[in-house]
Design a protein around this motif. Structure first.
Motif, PDB file in Angstrom:
ATOM      1  N   VAL A  29      16.575  14.446   7.348  1.00 10.08           N
ATOM      2  CA  VAL A  29      18.062  15.153   6.890  1.00 10.08           C
ATOM      3  C   VAL A  29      17.284  16.247   5.426  1.00 10.08           C
ATOM      4  N   ARG A  32      21.590  20.766   2.238  1.00 10.48           N
ATOM      5  CA  ARG A  32      22.051  21.883   1.672  1.00 10.48           C
ATOM      6  C   ARG A  32      21.448  22.433   0.768  1.00 10.48           C
ATOM      7  N   TYR A  43      31.311  20.814  -1.053  1.00  5.08           N
ATOM      8  CA  TYR A  43      30.520  19.884   0.253  1.00  5.08           C
ATOM      9  C   TYR A  43      30.759  18.406  -0.698  1.00  5.08           C
ATOM     10  N   TRP A  47      23.709  16.730   2.590  1.00  3.94           N
ATOM     11  CA  TRP A  47      23.116  16.369   3.351  1.00  3.94           C
ATOM     12  C   TRP A  47      23.392  16.477   5.137  1.00  3.94           C
ATOM     13  N   GLN A  48      22.074  17.505   6.441  1.00  5.81           N
ATOM     14  CA  GLN A  48      22.880  16.943   7.564  1.00  5.81           C
ATOM     15  C   GLN A  48      20.978  17.001   8.504  1.00  5.81           C
ATOM     16  N   THR A 148      23.774   8.799   9.101  1.00  3.74           N
ATOM     17  CA  THR A 148      23.895  10.344   8.761  1.00  3.74           C
ATOM     18  C   THR A 148      25.150  10.405   9.217  1.00  3.74           C
ATOM     19  N   ILE A 152      27.124  13.681   6.206  1.00  4.86           N
ATOM     20  CA  ILE A 152      27.226  14.768   7.000  1.00  4.86           C
ATOM     21  C   ILE A 152      28.818  15.317   5.889  1.00  4.86           C
ATOM     22  N   LYS A 156      32.373  17.625   9.915  1.00  5.64           N
ATOM     23  CA  LYS A 156      30.500  17.117  10.911  1.00  5.64           C
ATOM     24  C   LYS A 156      31.184  15.865  11.729  1.00  5.64           C
ATOM     25  N   ARG A 157      31.450  15.193  10.532  1.00  2.00           N
ATOM     26  CA  ARG A 157      31.384  13.373  11.088  1.00  2.00           C
ATOM     27  C   ARG A 157      32.065  12.708  12.252  1.00  2.00           C
ATOM     28  N   TYR A 160      28.392  14.104  14.322  1.00  2.00           N
ATOM     29  CA  TYR A 160      26.805  13.516  14.118  1.00  2.00           C
ATOM     30  C   TYR A 160      27.131  11.843  15.158  1.00  2.00           C
TER      31      TYR A 160
END
Length: 177
Positions: A29, A32, A43, A47-48, A148, A152, A156-157, A160
């Protein structure tokens, strides 16, 4: 004052997502990077896993390998799996018409899982490709795949969570090898 486009009028951007597993069964990960300190406050979880667009006419697997190298400098990998279907996410309303160059409602992602066959020293998020590519991350670490979705950004959860479902068996392959 510009009007916000309707969500239904915008297409999804075709992209790839990459889960790179190390020998312990953890995934890469990256945090960003933000050129604008004010933006990082937008944000809730920076982390992604690596991801990026598929160029016109480009095969998704080739795009995944390219994006992985451009964002992390990682080129020593072997393919473990491909998610069985496209995974989608939508931008939040306040980002419609702004994020993704204002052209898309979100992303349609093809996810790939790779085994990392290099060393941690091969990873360079600050100057990927020997500085040929723009740094998208300012830090990186290995993390449990199951964690993860909590790392995020919230919009976007769900995507993921689908990635975790698609690759749920992979970490055990390493721990039971």
């Amino acid at each position: 004052m510009s009007s916000i486009p309707s969500r239904e009028s915008l297409p999804y951007r075709d992209c790839v997502g990459i889960a790179v597993f190390n020998a312990e069964g953890n995934v890469f990960v990256g945090r960003r990077k933000s050129d604008d300190p004010e933006k990082s406050a937008d944000y809730d979880a920076p982390w992604q896993m690596p991801q990026g667009g598929i160029d016109a006419g480009e095969d998704p697997l080739r795009a995944a390998l390219r994006e992985l190298y451009e964002e992390t400098n990682i080129s020593s990998v072997s393919l473990l799996a491909e998610a069985p279907e496209w995974i989608y996410y939508d931008l939040p309303d306040e980002q419609l018409g702004k994020a993704l160059k204002g052209k898309y409602r979100g992303q349609r992602q093809r996810w790939f899982a790779f085994a990392f066959t290099g060393t941690d020293g091969d990873i360079d998020v600050a100057s990927p490709g020997g500085g040929k590519f723009h740094a998208e991350f300012d830090a990186w670490r290995w993390e449990r795949l199951s964690r993860t979705p909590s790392l995020i950004v919230s919009f976007k959860r769900e995507a993921y969570e689908r990635v975790v479902e698609a690759f749920i068996d992979i970490p055990q392959r390493f721990t039971h090898a």
